[in-house]
Each structure stands twice: as C-alpha cells, then as structure tokens.
Design a protein around this motif. Structure first.
Motif, mmCIF file in Angstrom:
data_model
loop_
_atom_site.group_PDB
_atom_site.id
_atom_site.type_symbol
_atom_site.label_atom_id
_atom_site.label_comp_id
_atom_site.label_asym_id
_atom_site.label_seq_id
_atom_site.Cartn_x
_atom_site.Cartn_y
_atom_site.Cartn_z
ATOM 1 N N LYS A 142 38.704 32.721 42.818
ATOM 2 C CA LYS A 142 37.959 32.219 41.657
ATOM 3 C C LYS A 142 37.944 33.236 40.530
ATOM 4 O O LYS A 142 38.089 32.875 39.354
ATOM 5 C CB LYS A 142 36.546 31.832 42.087
ATOM 6 C CG LYS A 142 36.536 30.599 42.975
ATOM 7 C CD LYS A 142 35.153 30.229 43.428
ATOM 8 C CE LYS A 142 35.191 28.964 44.281
ATOM 9 N NZ LYS A 142 33.874 28.527 44.703
ATOM 10 N N GLU A 143 37.798 34.506 40.859
ATOM 11 C CA GLU A 143 37.808 35.548 39.836
ATOM 12 C C GLU A 143 39.172 35.633 39.156
ATOM 13 O O GLU A 143 39.257 35.840 37.949
ATOM 14 C CB GLU A 143 37.446 36.906 40.452
ATOM 15 C CG GLU A 143 37.484 38.062 39.492
ATOM 16 C CD GLU A 143 36.534 37.932 38.303
ATOM 17 O OE1 GLU A 143 36.874 38.415 37.206
ATOM 18 O OE2 GLU A 143 35.458 37.334 38.472
ATOM 19 N N VAL A 168 35.137 34.936 52.773
ATOM 20 C CA VAL A 168 34.209 34.994 51.639
ATOM 21 C C VAL A 168 34.840 35.801 50.506
ATOM 22 O O VAL A 168 34.801 35.410 49.333
ATOM 23 C CB VAL A 168 32.860 35.608 52.073
ATOM 24 C CG1 VAL A 168 31.971 35.894 50.874
ATOM 25 C CG2 VAL A 168 32.155 34.690 53.055
ATOM 26 N N ARG A 169 35.449 36.936 50.845
ATOM 27 C CA ARG A 169 36.106 37.781 49.834
ATOM 28 C C ARG A 169 37.269 37.042 49.177
ATOM 29 O O ARG A 169 37.476 37.137 47.968
ATOM 30 C CB ARG A 169 36.612 39.074 50.467
ATOM 31 C CG ARG A 169 35.529 40.044 50.851
ATOM 32 C CD ARG A 169 36.114 41.243 51.574
ATOM 33 N NE ARG A 169 37.094 41.923 50.767
ATOM 34 C CZ ARG A 169 36.975 43.159 50.322
ATOM 35 N NH1 ARG A 169 35.905 43.858 50.626
ATOM 36 N NH2 ARG A 169 37.919 43.716 49.591
ATOM 37 N N GLU A 174 37.711 33.742 48.817
ATOM 38 C CA GLU A 174 37.225 32.702 47.923
ATOM 39 C C GLU A 174 36.800 33.316 46.585
ATOM 40 O O GLU A 174 37.164 32.817 45.519
ATOM 41 C CB GLU A 174 36.057 31.959 48.560
ATOM 42 C CG GLU A 174 35.505 30.858 47.663
ATOM 43 C CD GLU A 174 34.296 30.154 48.247
ATOM 44 O OE1 GLU A 174 34.079 28.996 47.872
ATOM 45 O OE2 GLU A 174 33.574 30.763 49.059
ATOM 46 N N ALA A 175 36.065 34.409 46.640
ATOM 47 C CA ALA A 175 35.618 35.071 45.411
ATOM 48 C C ALA A 175 36.799 35.620 44.619
ATOM 49 O O ALA A 175 36.843 35.490 43.386
ATOM 50 C CB ALA A 175 34.639 36.198 45.755
ATOM 51 N N GLU A 176 37.771 36.205 45.289
ATOM 52 C CA GLU A 176 38.948 36.766 44.630
ATOM 53 C C GLU A 176 39.756 35.676 43.933
ATOM 54 O O GLU A 176 40.207 35.849 42.805
ATOM 55 C CB GLU A 176 39.822 37.498 45.655
ATOM 56 C CG GLU A 176 41.139 37.993 45.119
ATOM 57 C CD GLU A 176 41.008 39.042 44.033
ATOM 58 O OE1 GLU A 176 41.805 39.011 43.072
ATOM 59 O OE2 GLU A 176 40.102 39.880 44.127
ATOM 60 N N GLN A 236 37.566 26.327 48.778
ATOM 61 C CA GLN A 236 36.601 26.452 49.867
ATOM 62 C C GLN A 236 37.279 27.062 51.076
ATOM 63 O O GLN A 236 38.505 27.067 51.178
ATOM 64 C CB GLN A 236 36.026 25.088 50.245
ATOM 65 C CG GLN A 236 35.242 24.438 49.143
ATOM 66 C CD GLN A 236 34.728 23.075 49.563
ATOM 67 O OE1 GLN A 236 35.138 22.518 50.570
ATOM 68 N NE2 GLN A 236 33.818 22.528 48.782
ATOM 69 N N GLU A 244 38.835 25.350 40.434
ATOM 70 C CA GLU A 244 37.993 26.489 40.825
ATOM 71 C C GLU A 244 36.887 26.050 41.784
ATOM 72 O O GLU A 244 36.652 26.678 42.815
ATOM 73 C CB GLU A 244 37.378 27.134 39.584
ATOM 74 C CG GLU A 244 36.482 28.311 39.917
ATOM 75 C CD GLU A 244 35.706 28.812 38.724
ATOM 76 O OE1 GLU A 244 35.304 29.979 38.750
ATOM 77 O OE2 GLU A 244 35.478 28.036 37.768
#
Length: 184
Positions: free
Chosen positions: A36-37, A29-30, A32-34, A72, A68
């Motif tokens: 995209k950020e 989860v981290r 994927e967020a990293e 997944q 982006e």
C-alpha cells in the motif's frame, strides 16, 4: 539388552511451527503495508484526460483506491503459510502487464462506439487493444521483504537453538530421551 536412543521431535516441531507461524504472520502484515505504501509513493505522469498514471515498472498509482483497499492477506491456521494479494481482476494485468494485439470487434451492430480524447463520438469497425507494461506491486514488495523474512526465520531458529540440549541451558523440553529395555 543395549540402551536405545530415541529422538522425539514432536515438541520441537510444534515449537518451531508456532515460531514460524508468528514470523509469517508478522511478514504478511509488513507486506500489506509495504504494498500500500508503494502505491502512494509511486512516480506518476499525467495521462490522457489529466489522470495521473504510474510509470511502467513502478507500482500502480492510486486513482480510486479500489486496488489499494483490496490488498489483503490470510494466514493458514495449520501451517506457517500466508497468502497476500488482490481479488480484483485488473490487479493481475497491472502486476504482470498485458501483451496487447487483441482485436476488439462489435458484438452487436457493425461499429464500436466510444468517446474519443476530445470528447466526440468515434465509430470504428474494430480496435486493437494496446499493450500494458507491468506495474509490479506484489513482486516488488516481495523482493524488498526477502532479506527481512530470511533474517526473521534465522533469528527464530537461533533463539530455539539457544534453548537446545546444551548443558546447563536446557530451558525447553529435551527431545532426546534414553530408554533402557530390560528383557528376557
């Protein structure tokens, strides 16, 4: 008959596997967020046609959000393993770059036809595909998370160790059992 000492690690293995599964799921989860950020915050330069392009060595800039949105992850149900990435073919080219030098020739006819930068039609017998320098987004996020995942795994093991066989602190099933055999 002497006493036999048997070490049954099945409960320990199961508990550690469950703990690692949680750590790996949290990591995915981290990640994927990293990733995209990093695409939102990447430095850009104005390329041909006024399009913002990411600088080589930095994550790709967001133009259509297709890349982006394609990021997944999946976590294996049986093992503490996660896979994260994109299913878009150009994701690999952006991550790793393209060596270039490939000659492109027309399949039908004698000429390639395309619009040039000035908007006018250009006719050529062949073109040489240029090099694309890497714009790593997966590897960069992996490097940033490497320390976190190591610390999270270490913390999980330390929590497990705190419930190990120490006298007065055994809160988990003790995997060590002593069996006495009485035989002929």
């Amino acid at each position: 008959m002497p006493e036999a000492i048997k070490w049954d690690t099945s409960a320990l293995d199961r508990e550690l596997n469950e703990t690692l599964h949680v750590v790996v799921s949290t990591w995915a989860v981290r990640m994927e967020a990293e990733i995209k950020e990093s695409m939102v915050a990447t430095p850009t330069a104005i390329g041909s046609g006024g399009v913002q392009r990411s600088l080589p060595g930095h994550p790709p800039a967001i133009q259509t959000a297709h890349l982006e949105n394609s990021i997944q992850f999946e976590v294996d149900d049986d093992k503490p393993v996660a896979r994260i990435g994109t299913n878009l073919p150009y994701g690999k080219f952006l991550e790793l770059g393209v060596a270039g030098g490939k000659i492109i020739r027309p399949i039908k006819g004698k000429f390639l036809r395309f619009k040039g930068r000035d908007g006018k039609w250009v006719f050529m017998r062949e073109v040489v595909q240029g090099r694309i320098l890497p714009r790593p987004f997966l590897r960069r996020a992996m490097e940033k998370s490497r320390e976190w995942i190591g610390q999270a795994i270490e913390a999980a093991y330390q929590r497990r160790r705190g419930t190990d066989i120490e006298v007065g602190r055994a809160t988990a099933p003790n995997p060590l059992s002593i069996h006495t055999s009485s035989g002929p």
